[in-house]
Design a protein around this motif. Sequence first.
Motif: not given
Length: 340
Positions: A222-227, A233-240
């Motif tokens: 429900s939350k992530l677009p299907d590649p 490429a999933g999360s593009f940024f790390k949580n800082p």
Amino acid sequence: MTIQERVQLRSFNTLGLTSVAEFFVRATSSEGVLEALQVARAKNLCVRAIGGGSNVILPPELSGLTLNVALKGRTIVSQSSQEAIVRVYAGEDWHEAVVWAHELGLYGLENLALIPGSVGAAPVQNIGAYGAEVAERIARLQVIHRRTSEVLWLANSACDFAYRDSFFKSNEGREWIITAVELRLSKLPITNITYPALIEAVGSRQVAPNEVMNAVIKIRRSKLPDPQVEPNAGSFFKNPVVTQEEANQLKEQYPKLPQYPLDGGRVKLSAAWMIDALNWRGQSEQGVFVSEKHALVIVNRSAKKSHQVIEFASKVSRSVSERFGVQLHVEPEQVAGNEY
Ligand SMILES: Cc1cc2nc3c(=O)[nH]c(=O)nc-3n(C[C@H](O)[C@H](O)[C@H](O)COP(=O)(O)OP(=O)(O)OC[C@H]3O[C@@H](n4cnc5c(N)ncnc54)[C@H](O)[C@@H]3O)c2cc1C
């Protein structure tokens, strides 16, 4: 083993970028890997491992030998009444390995279901989701040195696992190709329901591991677009991660910015919240979008070259830095065209 020349890697990266490998080989056995390394040495080529390409930003031209690590096989190597050690070869699909273990009644990987990519790449960034990390389950890894061809088993303690990080991201670690992973799994029906979205999904009652796995799969879908549909490429940024002092200052200015305390007095911030606060969701440039579904995901609809994705992502991270004074770091590896 056939080494091919000038191979298009568009289908080998989930961002769907155009990238031509100077040389390419698919190795389905340790012997195949060793043979490829020997050829690379003879031709003086650098060697880069690739699995499913779901965590890389590939350049238009990739020099040297791109080695698709495609060894297959899954087996139980030892077991007691409480646990089992399973060996999974690097070219297996991660999610399929999770389901296989779960169906054998071997638990501990449920929170990591549906993460794309190969088993061999999972330790590289210590894949994690919904309050779990693969490092918690890794017993040891089989690796081959790409220059010397030395074959070793590395214990978990030698892998320097940390948040989305490991020895394999260091200069020394990048010399090793992972060919097999041994995981320590529980025969007892353990679950890990610490992550807020998971608690919300299954409630606080006692649940079985399959309910956790199904909930994780449902949330992810429900939350992530299907590649396959929207290349990403999933999360593009790390949580800082910031100091407690910086977190306190941000709390005063932005009380709703989610903060997660870490060991050692540091605090992890929600990058998605900051990107959302700047209204990036759905915005696009040069065919590259911030996903409508998830602010951390950058979707490539029509860009061909890596610089288009990187330029757009830089705009997003610059705006976060200007507003919040927080630096975002890109999670997928930006692969250099010429490594040596
Ligand atoms: C939709 C989506 C959702 C995602 N969700 C998550 C998530 O929840 N959590 C998370 O942690 N990640 C997530 N990711 C990132 C990605 O799935 C993982 O990093 C995965 O482990 C990458 O596997 P891969 O085979 O595609 O690796 P690749 O992209 O092929 O390679 C990644 C890196 O590992 C190296 N590598 C690959 N194989 C080997 C090997 N055998 N030996 C040594 N080095 C190797 C490559 O050189 C490269 O540096 C997501 C990605 C997508 C597209």
